[in-house]
Design a protein around this motif. Structure first.
Motif, PDB file in Angstrom:
ATOM      1  N   GLY A  81       0.813  -1.219   0.000  1.00 35.24           N
ATOM      2  CA  GLY A  81       0.000   0.000   0.000  1.00 35.24           C
ATOM      3  C   GLY A  81       0.845   1.266   0.000  1.00 35.24           C
ATOM      4  N   ASP A 106      -3.942  -1.861  -9.952  1.00 38.26           N
ATOM      5  CA  ASP A 106      -4.638  -2.628  -8.923  1.00 38.26           C
ATOM      6  C   ASP A 106      -5.332  -1.613  -8.010  1.00 38.26           C
ATOM      7  OD1 ASP A 106      -5.368  -4.507  -7.049  1.00 38.26           O
ATOM      8  OD2 ASP A 106      -3.353  -4.989  -6.394  1.00 38.26           O
ATOM      9  N   THR A 107      -4.700  -1.195  -6.929  1.00 36.07           N
ATOM     10  CA  THR A 107      -5.309  -0.160  -6.089  1.00 36.07           C
ATOM     11  C   THR A 107      -5.306   1.196  -6.794  1.00 36.07           C
ATOM     12  OG1 THR A 107      -3.202   0.386  -5.055  1.00 36.07           O
ATOM     13  CG2 THR A 107      -4.540  -1.283  -3.966  1.00 36.07           C
ATOM     14  N   LEU A 109      -2.670   3.127  -6.529  1.00 41.89           N
ATOM     15  CA  LEU A 109      -1.756   3.968  -5.739  1.00 41.89           C
ATOM     16  C   LEU A 109      -0.472   4.276  -6.506  1.00 41.89           C
ATOM     17  CD1 LEU A 109      -2.264   2.324  -2.227  1.00 41.89           C
ATOM     18  CD2 LEU A 109      -2.901   4.654  -2.872  1.00 41.89           C
ATOM     19  N   THR A 138     -10.524  -3.514  -7.373  1.00 42.00           N
ATOM     20  CA  THR A 138      -9.676  -3.326  -6.177  1.00 42.00           C
ATOM     21  C   THR A 138      -9.171  -1.897  -6.043  1.00 42.00           C
ATOM     22  OG1 THR A 138      -7.875  -4.176  -7.535  1.00 42.00           O
ATOM     23  CG2 THR A 138      -8.847  -5.702  -5.967  1.00 42.00           C
ATOM     24  N   ARG A 139      -9.704  -1.008  -6.853  1.00 43.31           N
ATOM     25  CA  ARG A 139      -9.211   0.368  -6.871  1.00 43.31           C
ATOM     26  C   ARG A 139      -9.454   1.095  -5.549  1.00 43.31           C
ATOM     27  NH1 ARG A 139      -8.109  -0.164 -11.105  1.00 43.31           N
ATOM     28  NH2 ARG A 139      -8.743   1.206 -12.781  1.00 43.31           N
ATOM     29  N   LYS A 140      -8.421   1.813  -5.062  1.00 41.63           N
ATOM     30  CA  LYS A 140      -8.577   2.635  -3.856  1.00 41.63           C
ATOM     31  C   LYS A 140      -8.406   4.110  -4.175  1.00 41.63           C
ATOM     32  CE  LYS A 140      -6.930  -0.840  -0.571  1.00 41.63           C
ATOM     33  NZ  LYS A 140      -5.694  -1.320   0.069  1.00 41.63           N
ATOM     34  N   THR A 141      -8.258   4.436  -5.457  1.00 47.98           N
ATOM     35  CA  THR A 141      -8.127   5.829  -5.879  1.00 47.98           C
ATOM     36  C   THR A 141      -9.099   6.031  -7.045  1.00 47.98           C
ATOM     37  OG1 THR A 141      -6.454   5.247  -7.507  1.00 47.98           O
ATOM     38  CG2 THR A 141      -5.637   5.888  -5.346  1.00 47.98           C
ATOM     39  N   ASP A 142      -9.235   7.298  -7.470  1.00 46.64           N
ATOM     40  CA  ASP A 142     -10.166   7.520  -8.589  1.00 46.64           C
ATOM     41  C   ASP A 142      -9.437   7.534  -9.936  1.00 46.64           C
ATOM     42  OD1 ASP A 142      -8.796   9.832  -8.302  1.00 46.64           O
ATOM     43  OD2 ASP A 142     -10.543  11.110  -7.910  1.00 46.64           O
ATOM     44  N   ASN A 154     -10.428  -9.664  -9.600  1.00 44.17           N
ATOM     45  CA  ASN A 154      -9.484  -9.555  -8.498  1.00 44.17           C
ATOM     46  C   ASN A 154      -8.817 -10.907  -8.241  1.00 44.17           C
ATOM     47  OD1 ASN A 154      -8.027  -8.858  -6.291  1.00 44.17           O
ATOM     48  ND2 ASN A 154      -9.773  -8.918  -4.871  1.00 44.17           N
TER      49      ASN A 154
END
Ligand code: IMP
Ligand code: MG
Length: 181
Positions: A81, A106-107, A109, A138-142, A154
């Motif tokens: 992360g 993936d994320t 990041l 699994t994206r954690k950002t836009d 995933n």
């Protein structure tokens, strides 16, 4: 100690032929988009080495190839992360068309780190982000890639540049480990 995955345990997700056909198609799209304008390609090592070298062979504009090295995954399956810049020395990209080439989002990041880094350091003429694979769920950002070749579920994949603890990057296809879930 990480357990080795035997190549015989891998299932093929995307064949070599499917990869090469899609990459050729993407090459056509990029040739159309950039026409004869100069393009600075940034290959994000180590994962996108295969994708970048195959993709640039289809590109017809004056092309300047660059390599940077980041790491976000620890060893094995899980992302730390946290993105680390291992080697990010680049020429002056002010006023240039820049295309970042990644193996997988993936994320998001890593992509975000790179895009922020570029905006902070350069006033590029254009900045596009291209990824061979897109793990959308699994994206954690836009962040969304401007170009991608395949969207995947995933699942942890290896081959064609993608690794498990440094191994399997040499496979000419994308494979995954079948679990008994
Ligand atoms: P992100 O920062 O989470 O988007 O992750 C980007 C990086 O994680 C990629 O450039 C890969 O190096 C690695 N990665 C993400 N998913 C996989 C996978 O399924 N197999 C191998 N590496 C992966
Ligand atoms: Mg990578």
């Amino acid at each position: 100690m990480l357990e080795m995955i035997k190549e015989s345990d891998l299932k093929v997700l995307i064949t070599e032929e499917e990869l090469q056909n899609k990459i050729k198609e993407l090459g056509k799209v990029l040739n159309e988009f950039y026409k004869d304008e100069e393009l600075y390609v940034i290959c994000v090592l180590k994962g996108s080495v295969m994708f970048t070298t195959d993709l640039v062979k289809h590109l017809k504009m004056p092309l300047n190839m660059n390599f940077i090295r980041l790491s976000s995954y620890g060893s094995g399956f899980t992302s730390t992360g946290k993105v680390n810049a291992v080697d990010i020395s680049l020429p002056n990209l002010n006023g240039k068309n820049v295309l970042i080439v990644e193996d997988i989002i993936d994320t998001g990041l890593t992509a975000k780190f790179l895009i922020d880094f570029m905006h902070l350091n350069f006033k590029t003429k254009s900045l596009k982000f291209c990824s061979l694979l897109d793990k959308k769920s699994t994206r954690k950002t836009d962040i969304e890639p401007d170009y991608y070749c395949f969207q995947i579920e995933n699942q942890f994949v290896v081959g064609y540049g993608l690794d498990y603890d440094g191994f399997y990057r040499n496979l000419p296809y994308i494979g995954y480990l079948e679990t008994n879930e």
